[in-house]
Scaffold this active site. Sequence first.
Site, mmCIF file in Angstrom:
data_model
loop_
_atom_site.group_PDB
_atom_site.id
_atom_site.type_symbol
_atom_site.label_atom_id
_atom_site.label_comp_id
_atom_site.label_asym_id
_atom_site.label_seq_id
_atom_site.Cartn_x
_atom_site.Cartn_y
_atom_site.Cartn_z
ATOM 1 N N LYS A 155 20.918 79.695 -71.263
ATOM 2 C CA LYS A 155 20.873 81.087 -71.713
ATOM 3 C C LYS A 155 19.488 81.466 -72.206
ATOM 4 O O LYS A 155 18.947 82.539 -71.879
ATOM 5 C CB LYS A 155 21.883 81.307 -72.847
ATOM 6 N N ASN A 156 18.888 80.604 -73.004
ATOM 7 C CA ASN A 156 17.606 80.928 -73.623
ATOM 8 C C ASN A 156 16.447 80.886 -72.639
ATOM 9 O O ASN A 156 15.342 81.338 -72.976
ATOM 10 C CB ASN A 156 17.337 79.991 -74.807
ATOM 11 N N ARG A 191 19.254 89.722 -79.567
ATOM 12 C CA ARG A 191 17.901 89.383 -80.007
ATOM 13 C C ARG A 191 16.918 89.405 -78.838
ATOM 14 O O ARG A 191 15.746 89.751 -78.980
ATOM 15 C CB ARG A 191 17.938 87.987 -80.642
ATOM 16 N N ASP A 226 22.436 87.427 -83.501
ATOM 17 C CA ASP A 226 23.158 86.694 -84.535
ATOM 18 C C ASP A 226 22.630 87.031 -85.927
ATOM 19 O O ASP A 226 21.427 87.176 -86.130
ATOM 20 C CB ASP A 226 23.016 85.179 -84.326
ATOM 21 N N ASP A 279 19.994 75.219 -83.281
ATOM 22 C CA ASP A 279 21.238 75.769 -82.759
ATOM 23 C C ASP A 279 22.376 74.748 -82.703
ATOM 24 O O ASP A 279 23.526 75.134 -82.481
ATOM 25 C CB ASP A 279 21.015 76.358 -81.357
ATOM 26 N N MET A 317 15.691 76.374 -90.877
ATOM 27 C CA MET A 317 15.096 77.548 -90.258
ATOM 28 C C MET A 317 15.765 78.872 -90.617
ATOM 29 O O MET A 317 15.098 79.905 -90.689
ATOM 30 C CB MET A 317 15.077 77.361 -88.737
#
Length: 426
Positions: free
Chosen positions: A22-23, A93, A117, A312, A334
Amino acid sequence: MIEYHVEGGFPIKGTIHASGNKNAALPCIAACLLTPEPVVLHNIPEIEDTRVMIEVLKSLGVSAEHVKKNTWRITCDNIQKTEIPPELSRKIRGSILFAGPLAARCGKAVMSPPGGDVIGRRRVDTHFLALQELGVRISANGQFVFTANKLAGADIFLDEASVTATENALMAAALAEGTTIITNAASEPHVQDLCRMLNCMGANITGIGSNILTINGVSQLHGCEFTIGPDFMEIGSFIGLAAATKGSITITGIRPQDLRPIKPAFTKLGIHWDVDGDTVTVPVGQAMQVDTDIGGMTPKIDDSPWPGFPADLTSVMTVVATQVTGTVLIFEKMFESRMFFVDKLIGMGARITLCDPHRAVVSGPCILHGDELVSPDIRAGMALLIAALSAQGDSVIRNVYQIERGYEELVERLQSLGAHITRRDA
């Protein structure tokens, strides 16, 4: 409104194929704006976030054709608008990723602050600073406006190793005049995928995989055909699911090197896997025993920029640790709101002490009990689903839109592994 109904306590077993990352898909979709020629992208996951990115392209007048499952042909020869509809910008995002390519190709980009998110403060300052170094003028007054006449290469030091800021700078620098050096660049596999795609389009990027990227700008980019790599976050989630349910799983289509940074954390929890080519197998009968540090000290699983353990997956590891004998400290550095979901785990019977917004001490093994749950974000939602599948009794999970933003055909794939889960209208 859709919700998941889960009957826990059944070990998963079977084989699945890894979805596309996805990223990586999100910036690669945005990068299509850099050329008027057709770009064909393979292995795009069929999830909500990629659907929104495609809708953004279409809103700008771009042609986006769904050739077949997981494959899109995108042609940006006639960009009619440079303003992203606010309702789309606020959904994810990833909408911020259109700033760099639109400024480089069209000289302007307008958008509302990006959504996504709610896991703490998520700065966009690094994006602004990097793009400004390349010659982009930025105003922020309720919405972000990026304008540029001519981009010029620059020596950029990022104040944090932000993935999306690195990607925005990469895309803008690809068409900037001269050489750009990005120091303290993010180096995650999805950033590497974007670099490889840009090079396929005619860009000149070196240092891929390191934290220093050099981009020699070119006057124009051309079309290409590119395949998105596997989603190591999804793979890590399914590895955690197999271990937590005392089951087994085989995942095909992986990149073994992407799993190296997550392996030490799973090893600390007594979980191992076998790799054969592009296949990973998590066998049944894991030790599920915390491997203490030298002197019997409590071990720590903490996240950091790549090649550190990815943030994540800290939510998933928190749930897995509840099923392991021993005590471990989860340190999520983070995002200051990511660990708040542990209240739900405690309500299910987990022995977790939330020390502060970043640290949680988990002691196991615990017998979890089914509960009514709400998914707060993609990764915590997946973690709660793993908890429900590991628990005794029935659970209902609401706000599953958040989970499905990041996991392709999740319910169908879980059912194929023997999970007792259904997707229903609330």
